[in-house]
Design a protein around this motif. Structure first.
Motif, PDB file in Angstrom:
ATOM      1  N   ALA A 149       0.797  -1.257  -0.026  1.00 43.74           N
ATOM      2  CA  ALA A 149       0.022   0.070  -0.024  1.00 43.74           C
ATOM      3  C   ALA A 149       0.941   1.464   0.138  1.00 43.74           C
ATOM      4  CB  ALA A 149      -0.808  -0.058   1.110  1.00 43.74           C
ATOM      5  N   TYR A 150       1.923   1.260   0.796  1.00 46.75           N
ATOM      6  CA  TYR A 150       2.799   2.756   0.910  1.00 46.75           C
ATOM      7  C   TYR A 150       3.527   2.811  -0.326  1.00 46.75           C
ATOM      8  CZ  TYR A 150       6.012   5.868   3.241  1.00 46.75           C
ATOM      9  OH  TYR A 150       6.671   6.804   3.712  1.00 46.75           O
ATOM     10  N   VAL A 154       3.363   5.771  -2.969  1.00 48.59           N
ATOM     11  CA  VAL A 154       4.564   6.564  -3.423  1.00 48.59           C
ATOM     12  C   VAL A 154       4.478   6.491  -5.162  1.00 48.59           C
ATOM     13  CG1 VAL A 154       7.193   6.555  -3.682  1.00 48.59           C
ATOM     14  CG2 VAL A 154       5.756   6.239  -1.393  1.00 48.59           C
ATOM     15  N   GLU A 155       4.682   5.313  -5.690  1.00 51.04           N
ATOM     16  CA  GLU A 155       4.534   5.070  -6.884  1.00 51.04           C
ATOM     17  C   GLU A 155       3.449   6.064  -7.880  1.00 51.04           C
ATOM     18  OE1 GLU A 155       4.794   1.565 -10.398  1.00 51.04           O
ATOM     19  OE2 GLU A 155       4.414   0.896  -8.342  1.00 51.04           O
ATOM     20  N   TRP A 156       2.265   6.009  -7.332  1.00 49.25           N
ATOM     21  CA  TRP A 156       1.138   6.584  -7.852  1.00 49.25           C
ATOM     22  C   TRP A 156       1.531   8.324  -8.026  1.00 49.25           C
ATOM     23  CZ3 TRP A 156      -1.529  10.620  -5.570  1.00 49.25           C
ATOM     24  CH2 TRP A 156      -2.669  11.552  -6.365  1.00 49.25           C
ATOM     25  N   PRO A 166       4.141  17.111  -0.409  1.00 51.10           N
ATOM     26  CA  PRO A 166       4.704  15.837   0.451  1.00 51.10           C
ATOM     27  C   PRO A 166       4.064  15.998   1.790  1.00 51.10           C
ATOM     28  CG  PRO A 166       6.629  17.301  -0.390  1.00 51.10           C
ATOM     29  CD  PRO A 166       5.388  18.076  -1.081  1.00 51.10           C
ATOM     30  N   GLN A 167       3.892  17.083   2.278  1.00 56.69           N
ATOM     31  CA  GLN A 167       3.164  17.143   3.551  1.00 56.69           C
ATOM     32  C   GLN A 167       1.618  16.633   3.481  1.00 56.69           C
ATOM     33  OE1 GLN A 167       4.519  19.800   2.053  1.00 56.69           O
ATOM     34  NE2 GLN A 167       3.365  21.547   2.525  1.00 56.69           N
ATOM     35  N   ASP A 168       0.885  16.834   2.298  1.00 53.66           N
ATOM     36  CA  ASP A 168      -0.571  16.309   2.227  1.00 53.66           C
ATOM     37  C   ASP A 168      -0.532  14.851   2.136  1.00 53.66           C
ATOM     38  OD1 ASP A 168      -1.217  18.943   2.465  1.00 53.66           O
ATOM     39  OD2 ASP A 168      -1.906  19.114   0.501  1.00 53.66           O
ATOM     40  N   MET A 169       0.539  14.469   1.072  1.00 51.29           N
ATOM     41  CA  MET A 169       0.430  12.802   1.131  1.00 51.29           C
ATOM     42  C   MET A 169       0.917  12.411   2.125  1.00 51.29           C
ATOM     43  SD  MET A 169      -0.331  11.886  -1.979  1.00 51.29           S
ATOM     44  CE  MET A 169       0.448  10.272  -2.008  1.00 51.29           C
ATOM     45  N   ALA A 170       1.800  12.952   2.900  1.00 46.00           N
ATOM     46  CA  ALA A 170       2.334  12.352   4.123  1.00 46.00           C
ATOM     47  C   ALA A 170       1.227  12.177   4.907  1.00 46.00           C
ATOM     48  CB  ALA A 170       3.550  13.046   4.706  1.00 46.00           C
ATOM     49  N   ASN A 171       0.372  13.117   5.371  1.00 43.57           N
ATOM     50  CA  ASN A 171      -0.671  13.075   6.133  1.00 43.57           C
ATOM     51  C   ASN A 171      -1.902  12.116   5.694  1.00 43.57           C
ATOM     52  OD1 ASN A 171      -2.254  14.305   8.317  1.00 43.57           O
ATOM     53  ND2 ASN A 171      -3.649  15.083   6.867  1.00 43.57           N
ATOM     54  N   GLN A 172      -2.150  12.003   4.670  1.00 44.91           N
ATOM     55  CA  GLN A 172      -2.824  11.090   4.260  1.00 44.91           C
ATOM     56  C   GLN A 172      -2.686   9.550   4.361  1.00 44.91           C
ATOM     57  OE1 GLN A 172      -5.495  11.802   0.375  1.00 44.91           O
ATOM     58  NE2 GLN A 172      -4.330  13.886   0.471  1.00 44.91           N
ATOM     59  N   VAL A 173      -1.366   9.359   3.817  1.00 48.68           N
ATOM     60  CA  VAL A 173      -0.688   8.079   3.854  1.00 48.68           C
ATOM     61  C   VAL A 173      -0.488   7.747   5.483  1.00 48.68           C
ATOM     62  CG1 VAL A 173       1.295   6.517   3.187  1.00 48.68           C
ATOM     63  CG2 VAL A 173       0.315   8.012   1.638  1.00 48.68           C
ATOM     64  N   GLY A 174      -0.270   8.577   6.207  1.00 52.86           N
ATOM     65  CA  GLY A 174       0.146   8.562   7.631  1.00 52.86           C
ATOM     66  C   GLY A 174      -1.069   7.985   8.529  1.00 52.86           C
TER      67      GLY A 174
END
Length: 184
Positions: A149-150, A154-156, A166-174
Motif C-alpha cells: 500500500a505504501y 509513492v508510485e502513484w 509532500p506534507q499532504d501525501m504524508a498526512n493521508q498515507v500516515g
C-alpha cells in the motif's frame, strides 16, 4: 574511519546522475558505459574504476537510496505516522528523478521489490500480532499489505508528477497506515 576524497565523491555523483538521466531517456538495456561516461563528462576508464559495469552502478545507486531511507527511518521512527511519512515524502520529492525513473523503468524492476522489502523491515516494529485483534492474522501478510500500500501510494504520487505536496501525501498515507495498524 577513512575520509573519502571529495573528488571521488563528485565523480561518483556525476556518474550516478548520468545513469539516472539516461534511464529517464531510454531503456536500461540500451545504455552503454560510453553513454554514461559521455553524459558524466568522464573517461570510460573512470566509470570502470568505480563500478564493474552498468549493473553494478545501478545496484549501488539503489543501495545508496535504500541506505539513506534507512537512516531517515532510524531517527524518524520516534515521530508519529504522518510526521515520519512526511520526512520520507520530502526525500522522495528531493530525489524525484531517481524515484520516477526507478518506478517507471522496465530496466529496474528489482527496485520496487527492494523498496518493498525495505518497507517491510521498517514496518516490523509497528505490527503486533500478539494483540487479540491480530491473533488470527499472519504477520507476513500484514507487513506485505502495508508495504504494498505504501509503495503503491509513492508510485502513484511520483508517476503522476506529485499532484499533492509532500506534507499532504504524508498526512493521508500516515492516517491510512495508522488506521491499518489500529484496525488490525
Amino acid at each position: 574511519m577513512t575520509k573519502v576524497d571529495r573528488r571521488i565523491l563528485k565523480t561518483q555523483d556525476a556518474i550516478q546522475t548520468a545513469m539516472i538521466e539516461l534511464m529517464s531517456e531510454k531503456p536500461f538495456d540500451g545504455i552503454t558505459i560510453q553513454d554514461i561516461s559521455d553524459k558524466a563528462n568522464v573517461n570510460r576508464g573512470t566509470v570502470y574504476l568505480h563500478y564493474q559495469d552498468k549493473y553494478d552502478l545501478l545496484d549501488k545507486l539503489i543501495e545508496e537510496h535504500i541506505k539513506q531511507m534507512q537512516e531517515i527511518c532510524t531517527w524518524a521512527c520516534e515521530m508519529d505516522w504522518s510526521e515520519a511519512t512526511q520526512v520520507l515524502f520530502e526525500y522522495f520529492e528531493r530525489n524525484y528523478l531517481f524515484f520516477a525513473t526507478m518506478l517507471a523503468s522496465k530496466g529496474a524492476p528489482s527496485f520496487r521489490n527492494r523498496f518493498q522489502e525495505f518497507l517491510i523491515q521498517e514496518f516490523k516494529d509497528e505490527v503486533d500480532i500478539s494483540e487479540d485483534k491480530n491473533r488470527d492474522l499472519d504477520e507476513e501478510v500484514m507487513l506485505r499489505f502495508m508495504a504494498t500500500a505504501y509503495a503503491g501510494s509513492v508510485e502513484w504520487w511520483i508517476t503522476n508528477q506529485m499532484p499533492h505536496p509532500p506534507q499532504d501525501m504524508a498526512n493521508q498515507v500516515g492516517i491510512l497506515l495508522k488506521r491499518i495498524v489500529e484496525v488490525v
